[in-house]
Scaffold this motif. Sequence first.
Motif, PDB file in Angstrom:
ATOM      1  N   THR A  35       1.563  -1.302  -4.341  1.00  0.00           N
ATOM      2  CA  THR A  35       0.457  -2.265  -4.198  1.00  0.00           C
ATOM      3  C   THR A  35      -0.822  -1.732  -4.837  1.00  0.00           C
ATOM      4  OG1 THR A  35       0.027  -1.336  -1.993  1.00  0.00           O
ATOM      5  CG2 THR A  35       1.364  -3.336  -2.113  1.00  0.00           C
ATOM      6  N   MET A  61       5.722   1.467  -0.914  1.00  0.00           N
ATOM      7  CA  MET A  61       4.959   0.227  -1.007  1.00  0.00           C
ATOM      8  C   MET A  61       3.462   0.464  -1.233  1.00  0.00           C
ATOM      9  SD  MET A  61       5.636  -2.994  -1.027  1.00  0.00           S
ATOM     10  CE  MET A  61       4.327  -3.708  -2.022  1.00  0.00           C
ATOM     11  N   PRO A  62       2.797   1.411  -0.535  1.00  0.00           N
ATOM     12  CA  PRO A  62       1.366   1.638  -0.797  1.00  0.00           C
ATOM     13  C   PRO A  62       1.071   1.994  -2.251  1.00  0.00           C
ATOM     14  CG  PRO A  62       2.003   2.668   1.262  1.00  0.00           C
ATOM     15  CD  PRO A  62       3.269   2.201   0.621  1.00  0.00           C
ATOM     16  N   PRO A 110       2.251  -6.646   0.381  1.00  0.00           N
ATOM     17  CA  PRO A 110       3.055  -5.746   1.238  1.00  0.00           C
ATOM     18  C   PRO A 110       4.049  -6.476   2.138  1.00  0.00           C
ATOM     19  CG  PRO A 110       0.753  -5.098   1.269  1.00  0.00           C
ATOM     20  CD  PRO A 110       0.806  -6.413   0.561  1.00  0.00           C
ATOM     21  N   THR A 117      -6.104  -2.320  -0.371  1.00  0.00           N
ATOM     22  CA  THR A 117      -4.711  -2.778  -0.440  1.00  0.00           C
ATOM     23  C   THR A 117      -3.733  -1.654  -0.106  1.00  0.00           C
ATOM     24  OG1 THR A 117      -4.726  -2.321  -2.827  1.00  0.00           O
ATOM     25  CG2 THR A 117      -5.218  -4.571  -2.135  1.00  0.00           C
ATOM     26  N   CYS A 127      -2.758  -9.661  -3.761  1.00  0.00           N
ATOM     27  CA  CYS A 127      -2.657  -8.223  -3.483  1.00  0.00           C
ATOM     28  C   CYS A 127      -2.639  -7.929  -1.986  1.00  0.00           C
ATOM     29  CB  CYS A 127      -3.811  -7.484  -4.157  1.00  0.00           C
ATOM     30  SG  CYS A 127      -3.705  -7.457  -5.967  1.00  0.00           S
ATOM     31  N   ASP A 152       8.013  -4.947   1.525  1.00  0.00           N
ATOM     32  CA  ASP A 152       8.085  -3.793   2.418  1.00  0.00           C
ATOM     33  C   ASP A 152       9.517  -3.369   2.682  1.00  0.00           C
ATOM     34  OD1 ASP A 152       7.198  -1.910   4.526  1.00  0.00           O
ATOM     35  OD2 ASP A 152       8.217  -3.357   5.817  1.00  0.00           O
ATOM     36  N   SER A 177      -1.264  -1.810   3.038  1.00  0.00           N
ATOM     37  CA  SER A 177       0.168  -1.655   2.808  1.00  0.00           C
ATOM     38  C   SER A 177       0.747  -0.548   3.684  1.00  0.00           C
ATOM     39  CB  SER A 177       0.414  -1.350   1.325  1.00  0.00           C
ATOM     40  OG  SER A 177       1.789  -1.198   1.067  1.00  0.00           O
ATOM     41  N   SER A 178       0.017   0.543   3.837  1.00  0.00           N
ATOM     42  CA  SER A 178       0.488   1.637   4.695  1.00  0.00           C
ATOM     43  C   SER A 178       0.603   1.189   6.146  1.00  0.00           C
ATOM     44  CB  SER A 178      -0.464   2.834   4.588  1.00  0.00           C
ATOM     45  OG  SER A 178      -0.530   3.311   3.265  1.00  0.00           O
TER      46      SER A 178
END
Length: 308
Positions: A246, A242-243, A231, A31, A227, A235, A35-36
Amino acid sequence: MIVRSRPTLLRLFFILRGSIIKRVLPQILLTAILSSLVVLCHNLWPGVLPVFNGAPFALLGIALSIFLGFRNNACYDRWWEARRQWGVIVFSARHFARQTLILETTSGEAGAVARKRVLTLVIAFVQALVPHLRTGVGRGKVERLLSQDINARYDASRNPPEALSLEIARELADLRAKGMLTDISYQMLDRTLADLTLAQASCERIRWTPVPFGYTLLLHRTAHLFCLMLPFGFDDVLGWFMPFGTALVAYTFFGLDALGDELEEPFGRQPNALPIEAIADTIEINLREAMGEKNLPPLPVAVDYLLM
């Protein structure tokens, strides 16, 4: 079962033994990486990936938290009920040892020999419950206590603890027929034996009646989808935070889910399972001491904070 004192605030963040994070680390990393990538894509190529309103995700997160709480409560109830039943086994075995003192006082040396024989079968019954409820445990601790003919019946039985409870009942009936037990003392011992077998049946109910699979599957799927989609909803609000956000949410949801899986199987081999092997060894030590034995092994202790 993890046995350790409460850590300090600083050490709390670095404890791995007993932590659920090792089981859910792949999902957390997945996750966080996703997200990244979402944040990077939105910064380099705006408009390529869709951006959603975060309000529905917040509502879904609240609902999912409630459902996870219900499931974890149900799993903990199974864990606690299993511990209660093993508490009944501990009490009943010790009570049985006290009740059989009547054999020594009324029948002398023959009664002492009969008492030792019956209590050895009780020890074998308790030790037999461990491989009966927990896979991967050998029968060596049981077979060393039994005679050759009883060992044969024990190995042939599809329910070994039940076979040993029948042997105990047979011994009590034989002692009653020989006049070494009165009707009242026989009934008291038989009632205690019934308490032991009732606790066995309760443990079998827990062992072979899992939480409904559909309920577990629903929570597994919902937690993963939530999950992985999170993001896309936050975001634009959190950006490169965000990373981390999450990953924290994934640790909470996947951790609760995995912890529920461990508590659902209180007789398993996970770190948070009940220490039924240690409890059975403790009962054996207590009953051997009640028989007058002196050369007793030490009580079980946790090894690296783990007691099984």
